[in-house]
Design a protein around this motif. Structure first.
Motif, PDB file in Angstrom:
ATOM      1  N   GLY A  33       0.791  -1.219   0.000  1.00  0.00           N
ATOM      2  CA  GLY A  33       0.000   0.000   0.000  1.00  0.00           C
ATOM      3  C   GLY A  33       0.822   1.268   0.000  1.00  0.00           C
ATOM      4  O   GLY A  33       0.726   2.104  -0.882  1.00  0.00           O
ATOM      5  N   GLU A  34       1.648   1.416   1.022  1.00  0.00           N
ATOM      6  CA  GLU A  34       2.504   2.591   1.168  1.00  0.00           C
ATOM      7  C   GLU A  34       3.753   2.197   1.938  1.00  0.00           C
ATOM      8  O   GLU A  34       3.853   1.089   2.470  1.00  0.00           O
ATOM      9  CB  GLU A  34       1.760   3.718   1.882  1.00  0.00           C
ATOM     10  CG  GLU A  34       1.265   3.357   3.274  1.00  0.00           C
ATOM     11  CD  GLU A  34       0.466   4.476   3.930  1.00  0.00           C
ATOM     12  OE1 GLU A  34       0.582   5.629   3.473  1.00  0.00           O
ATOM     13  OE2 GLU A  34      -0.251   4.200   4.912  1.00  0.00           O
ATOM     14  N   LEU A  35       4.691   3.110   1.995  1.00  0.00           N
ATOM     15  CA  LEU A  35       5.991   2.841   2.621  1.00  0.00           C
ATOM     16  C   LEU A  35       5.851   2.262   4.014  1.00  0.00           C
ATOM     17  O   LEU A  35       6.511   1.279   4.376  1.00  0.00           O
ATOM     18  CB  LEU A  35       6.783   4.157   2.664  1.00  0.00           C
ATOM     19  CG  LEU A  35       8.144   4.127   3.346  1.00  0.00           C
ATOM     20  CD1 LEU A  35       9.131   3.319   2.526  1.00  0.00           C
ATOM     21  CD2 LEU A  35       8.668   5.548   3.538  1.00  0.00           C
ATOM     22  N   GLU A  36       4.976   2.862   4.819  1.00  0.00           N
ATOM     23  CA  GLU A  36       4.848   2.450   6.218  1.00  0.00           C
ATOM     24  C   GLU A  36       4.336   1.025   6.369  1.00  0.00           C
ATOM     25  O   GLU A  36       4.487   0.417   7.433  1.00  0.00           O
ATOM     26  CB  GLU A  36       3.913   3.425   6.954  1.00  0.00           C
ATOM     27  CG  GLU A  36       4.487   4.830   7.133  1.00  0.00           C
ATOM     28  CD  GLU A  36       4.425   5.685   5.885  1.00  0.00           C
ATOM     29  OE1 GLU A  36       4.988   6.790   5.892  1.00  0.00           O
ATOM     30  OE2 GLU A  36       3.814   5.242   4.878  1.00  0.00           O
ATOM     31  N   GLY A  37       3.752   0.478   5.312  1.00  0.00           N
ATOM     32  CA  GLY A  37       3.240  -0.881   5.385  1.00  0.00           C
ATOM     33  C   GLY A  37       4.318  -1.946   5.473  1.00  0.00           C
ATOM     34  O   GLY A  37       4.031  -3.094   5.819  1.00  0.00           O
ATOM     35  N   SER A  82       4.825  -2.185  12.810  1.00  0.00           N
ATOM     36  CA  SER A  82       5.025  -2.042  14.255  1.00  0.00           C
ATOM     37  C   SER A  82       5.586  -0.672  14.626  1.00  0.00           C
ATOM     38  O   SER A  82       5.574  -0.283  15.793  1.00  0.00           O
ATOM     39  CB  SER A  82       5.960  -3.140  14.775  1.00  0.00           C
ATOM     40  OG  SER A  82       7.246  -3.030  14.183  1.00  0.00           O
ATOM     41  N   VAL A  83       6.098   0.071  13.627  1.00  0.00           N
ATOM     42  CA  VAL A  83       6.549   1.446  13.859  1.00  0.00           C
ATOM     43  C   VAL A  83       5.359   2.360  13.574  1.00  0.00           C
ATOM     44  O   VAL A  83       4.865   2.423  12.449  1.00  0.00           O
ATOM     45  CB  VAL A  83       7.736   1.811  12.935  1.00  0.00           C
ATOM     46  CG1 VAL A  83       8.122   3.271  13.120  1.00  0.00           C
ATOM     47  CG2 VAL A  83       8.917   0.905  13.237  1.00  0.00           C
ATOM     48  N   GLY A  84       4.894   3.051  14.586  1.00  0.00           N
ATOM     49  CA  GLY A  84       3.644   3.787  14.478  1.00  0.00           C
ATOM     50  C   GLY A  84       3.711   5.117  13.780  1.00  0.00           C
ATOM     51  O   GLY A  84       2.682   5.680  13.420  1.00  0.00           O
ATOM     52  N   SER A  85       4.897   5.664  13.566  1.00  0.00           N
ATOM     53  CA  SER A  85       5.008   6.995  12.978  1.00  0.00           C
ATOM     54  C   SER A  85       4.820   6.945  11.463  1.00  0.00           C
ATOM     55  O   SER A  85       4.647   5.882  10.868  1.00  0.00           O
ATOM     56  CB  SER A  85       6.350   7.625  13.339  1.00  0.00           C
ATOM     57  OG  SER A  85       7.406   6.749  13.053  1.00  0.00           O
ATOM     58  N   HIS A  86       4.904   8.136  10.849  1.00  0.00           N
ATOM     59  CA  HIS A  86       4.627   8.252   9.424  1.00  0.00           C
ATOM     60  C   HIS A  86       5.664   9.148   8.765  1.00  0.00           C
ATOM     61  O   HIS A  86       6.235  10.029   9.407  1.00  0.00           O
ATOM     62  CB  HIS A  86       3.220   8.835   9.219  1.00  0.00           C
ATOM     63  CG  HIS A  86       2.728   8.776   7.811  1.00  0.00           C
ATOM     64  ND1 HIS A  86       2.124   7.666   7.276  1.00  0.00           N
ATOM     65  CD2 HIS A  86       2.767   9.698   6.814  1.00  0.00           C
ATOM     66  CE1 HIS A  86       1.799   7.905   6.022  1.00  0.00           C
ATOM     67  NE2 HIS A  86       2.182   9.143   5.707  1.00  0.00           N
ATOM     68  N   GLY A  87       5.909   8.917   7.471  1.00  0.00           N
ATOM     69  CA  GLY A  87       6.787   9.801   6.707  1.00  0.00           C
ATOM     70  C   GLY A  87       8.218   9.818   7.233  1.00  0.00           C
ATOM     71  O   GLY A  87       8.795   8.772   7.561  1.00  0.00           O
ATOM     72  N   PRO A  88       8.813  11.022   7.357  1.00  0.00           N
ATOM     73  CA  PRO A  88      10.214  11.128   7.800  1.00  0.00           C
ATOM     74  C   PRO A  88      10.456  10.484   9.164  1.00  0.00           C
ATOM     75  O   PRO A  88      11.507   9.874   9.387  1.00  0.00           O
ATOM     76  CB  PRO A  88      10.453  12.640   7.853  1.00  0.00           C
ATOM     77  CG  PRO A  88       9.478  13.201   6.866  1.00  0.00           C
ATOM     78  CD  PRO A  88       8.265  12.329   6.958  1.00  0.00           C
ATOM     79  N   ARG A  89       9.502  10.614  10.063  1.00  0.00           N
ATOM     80  CA  ARG A  89       9.681  10.004  11.393  1.00  0.00           C
ATOM     81  C   ARG A  89       9.708   8.490  11.302  1.00  0.00           C
ATOM     82  O   ARG A  89      10.459   7.825  12.022  1.00  0.00           O
ATOM     83  CB  ARG A  89       8.560  10.455  12.327  1.00  0.00           C
ATOM     84  CG  ARG A  89       8.638  11.924  12.735  1.00  0.00           C
ATOM     85  CD  ARG A  89       7.565  12.265  13.743  1.00  0.00           C
ATOM     86  NE  ARG A  89       7.639  13.659  14.159  1.00  0.00           N
ATOM     87  CZ  ARG A  89       6.807  14.227  15.017  1.00  0.00           C
ATOM     88  NH1 ARG A  89       5.827  13.506  15.557  1.00  0.00           N
ATOM     89  NH2 ARG A  89       6.937  15.502  15.332  1.00  0.00           N
ATOM     90  N   PHE A  90       8.890   7.946  10.422  1.00  0.00           N
ATOM     91  CA  PHE A  90       8.889   6.499  10.229  1.00  0.00           C
ATOM     92  C   PHE A  90      10.252   6.035   9.734  1.00  0.00           C
ATOM     93  O   PHE A  90      10.842   5.085  10.267  1.00  0.00           O
ATOM     94  CB  PHE A  90       7.800   6.103   9.222  1.00  0.00           C
ATOM     95  CG  PHE A  90       7.917   4.698   8.712  1.00  0.00           C
ATOM     96  CD1 PHE A  90       7.415   3.643   9.445  1.00  0.00           C
ATOM     97  CD2 PHE A  90       8.555   4.428   7.503  1.00  0.00           C
ATOM     98  CE1 PHE A  90       7.534   2.326   8.983  1.00  0.00           C
ATOM     99  CE2 PHE A  90       8.676   3.131   7.029  1.00  0.00           C
ATOM    100  CZ  PHE A  90       8.163   2.081   7.770  1.00  0.00           C
ATOM    101  N   VAL A  91      10.760   6.692   8.702  1.00  0.00           N
ATOM    102  CA  VAL A  91      12.046   6.303   8.126  1.00  0.00           C
ATOM    103  C   VAL A  91      13.159   6.465   9.161  1.00  0.00           C
ATOM    104  O   VAL A  91      14.038   5.597   9.290  1.00  0.00           O
ATOM    105  CB  VAL A  91      12.348   7.138   6.868  1.00  0.00           C
ATOM    106  CG1 VAL A  91      13.742   6.828   6.341  1.00  0.00           C
ATOM    107  CG2 VAL A  91      11.305   6.864   5.795  1.00  0.00           C
TER     108      VAL A  91
END
Length: 378
Positions: free
Chosen positions: A328-332, A336-345
């Motif tokens: 679906g998207e990068l975070e998928g 288990s990492v709840g953040s999104h976008g730059p914070r996720f990476v």
């Protein structure tokens, strides 16, 4: 007679001696400044030459100086001369374009074995990119100097996929000669692809699954990558129908009711709870039938025919180096990492072992497929 603002004659011995005392002689300057002066004098002062060749004029120059030299050459070149400039510097190239995009012709030479492939970027497209701030700041001209360019939606996507690609288990001992650029969303992907392909730069695109939500946008991108729209149209229609009928779009009343339920009990003067903020944002995402698709990817489709059409669609897209994120998207790739976008990476790169983490296995397999299709033949 020419006089300075101080009233001194510029041709007088007094003026020349004062100038010599106040300046560092060129012979005492570094290699960069001497190179800058030599190129400037030969190009701008030589009026007897109609054709001149410059080989890497940016040599020994810092990036700002290379950019300045390029702009100065383009702005001040005498009218009866023609310059052929060989460069590996994006700064020098952008300086030339800034100095006069209507007078610059960009030609890319790509060697394949004993054969040189030549491709020119026409002046109109050069001018279009020069006047498009987002295109320029996405480093599209940098791609001219790489073997392959990957176009992603956002800078965070570039960072994640490049980090995975750099793993020796995927790219081998030699670091890929590849550049990752972002398009600040899906709207500009096709334009970057068109510019790079017009210069014979091999391009791959990595897009979230909701690129399929907009027929016009998806079609334009697929065609710009060299695809035949009629080949994928039946599969796209089947997938779009399956997603659209799986759950009707939510109306304003339903969205409002869900948001009120999420924020019920939130009060006080402290910060708004992060988990509630994420829940509210998710409510808007889930308003569209494609929200679940982007959140779960392929697994959100009903089993059977819809899955088959999705797989065929992705297969045909990958034939033209358009890669639909299967989760679906990068975070998928690491839920288990709840953040999104730059914070996720940032969290993934700092806290996880990209090469061994079991949850990132699907990400490694995805990037490995992309690189297998993109890497130059040895």
């Amino acid at each position: 007679m020419i006089r300075t603002t101080s009233g001194k004659d510029e041709l007088s011995r007094e003026f020349v001696e004062a100038l010599q005392k106040s300046c560092v002689m060129l012979e005492a300057q570094g290699d960069g400044m001497r190179s800058f002066a030599a190129v400037t004098l030969h190009v701008l002062a030589g009026r007897t030459h109609s054709i001149q060749f410059l080989d890497e004029p940016e040599a020994f120059l810092h990036p700002p100086q290379a950019r300045l030299l390029g702009r100065y050459i383009a702005e001040s070149k005498i009218g009866n001369s023609q310059l052929f400039i060989a460069t590996h510097s994006t700064d020098a190239l952008e300086g030339l374009i800034e100095g006069g995009s209507d007078r610059v012709r960009i030609v890319r030479l790509r060697r394949e074995g004993d054969v040189n492939h030549v491709r020119e970027l026409d002046r109109k497209r050069t001018g279009d990119v020069a006047n498009d701030a987002l295109a320029r700041f996405s480093r599209v001209f940098d791609g001219i100097f790489f073997e392959h360019v990957f176009v992603c939606e956002a800078d965070a996507d570039c960072m994640f996929y490049q980090s995975v690609l750099d793993l020796p288990s995927i790219s081998g001992d030699r670091r890929p000669d590849a550049l990752f650029v972002h398009s600040s969303g899906k709207d500009r992907m096709a334009k970057l692809v068109e510019t790079l392909r017009s210069l014979d730069v091999p391009v791959s695109v990595i897009a979230d699954v909701d690129i399929l939500n907009d027929e016009g946008k998806f079609k334009n991108l697929f065609v710009k990558l060299g695809g035949n729209w009629e080949e994928v149209l039946p599969h796209w229609k089947a997938v779009n129908h399956a997603v659209s009928t799986s759950r009707p779009p939510r109306n304003a009343e339903q969205i409002t009711e869900r948001i009120l339920g999420e924020i019920e009990g939130v009060a006080g003067e402290g910060d708004f709870p992060k988990e509630k903020e994420r829940a509210v944002k998710q409510a808007f995402k889930d308003a569209s039938p494609w929200g679940a698709m982007k959140g779960s990817g392929r697994s959100a489709l009903p089993s059977g025919e819809a899955i088959s059409h999705f797989d065929r669609l992705c297969e045909k897209c990958s034939d033209h180096r358009l890669w639909i994120v299967p989760v679906g998207e990068l975070e998928g790739f690491c839920r288990s990492v709840g953040s999104h976008g730059p914070r996720f990476v940032e969290s993934v790169l700092e806290e996880r072992d990209l090469a061994e983490d079991a949850e990132l296995r699907e990400a490694r397999e995805f990037v490995e497929k992309i690189w297998a299709k993109a890497k130059p033949a040895s």
